[in-house]
Design a protein around this motif. Structure first.
Motif, mmCIF file in Angstrom:
data_model
loop_
_atom_site.group_PDB
_atom_site.id
_atom_site.type_symbol
_atom_site.label_atom_id
_atom_site.label_comp_id
_atom_site.label_asym_id
_atom_site.label_seq_id
_atom_site.Cartn_x
_atom_site.Cartn_y
_atom_site.Cartn_z
ATOM 1 N N TYR A 24 100.589 25.293 53.489
ATOM 2 C CA TYR A 24 100.011 26.228 52.528
ATOM 3 C C TYR A 24 98.928 27.085 53.181
ATOM 4 O O TYR A 24 98.869 28.292 52.948
ATOM 5 N N MET A 25 98.070 26.478 54.002
ATOM 6 C CA MET A 25 96.989 27.239 54.631
ATOM 7 C C MET A 25 97.554 28.323 55.557
ATOM 8 O O MET A 25 97.026 29.440 55.597
ATOM 9 N N ILE A 26 98.620 28.025 56.263
ATOM 10 C CA ILE A 26 99.255 29.034 57.117
ATOM 11 C C ILE A 26 99.829 30.147 56.240
ATOM 12 O O ILE A 26 99.643 31.330 56.515
ATOM 13 N N PHE A 27 100.520 29.757 55.184
ATOM 14 C CA PHE A 27 101.092 30.737 54.256
ATOM 15 C C PHE A 27 100.006 31.609 53.660
ATOM 16 O O PHE A 27 100.123 32.834 53.601
ATOM 17 N N TYR A 28 98.901 30.981 53.218
ATOM 18 C CA TYR A 28 97.804 31.722 52.599
ATOM 19 C C TYR A 28 97.159 32.680 53.596
ATOM 20 O O TYR A 28 96.812 33.806 53.249
ATOM 21 N N GLU A 29 96.993 32.224 54.831
ATOM 22 C CA GLU A 29 96.371 33.067 55.858
ATOM 23 C C GLU A 29 97.138 34.374 56.040
ATOM 24 O O GLU A 29 96.548 35.448 56.158
#
Length: 69
Positions: A24-29
């Motif tokens: 999720y953090m990669i996607f959000y970034e």
């Protein structure tokens, strides 16, 4: 938690939770410009519902999109 009929252990659940958070953090970034305003709007909608004078059942109804989902 079951995935394809296989029961997950507590250790596997923790690993899955960690991996999901990292993905999720990669996607959000990469999508922050589109997701940021969306999540801010959702936050304010839920805050408005919480501070309203509605009874608890009505608040839950509105927070759940009135059963539309």
């Amino acid at each position: 938690m079951k995935v394809s009929g296989v029961s997950a252990s507590a250790a596997n659940k923790a690993k899955l939770r960690l991996a999901t958070g990292q993905i999720y953090m990669i996607f959000y970034e990469f999508n922050q410009d589109e997701l940021g305003p969306h999540f801010r709007s959702l936050y304010h909608v839920f805050k408005l519902i919480e501070k309203s004078a509605f009874d608890e059942a009505t608040k839950i109804k509105y927070a759940n999109c009135g059963g539309l989902i």
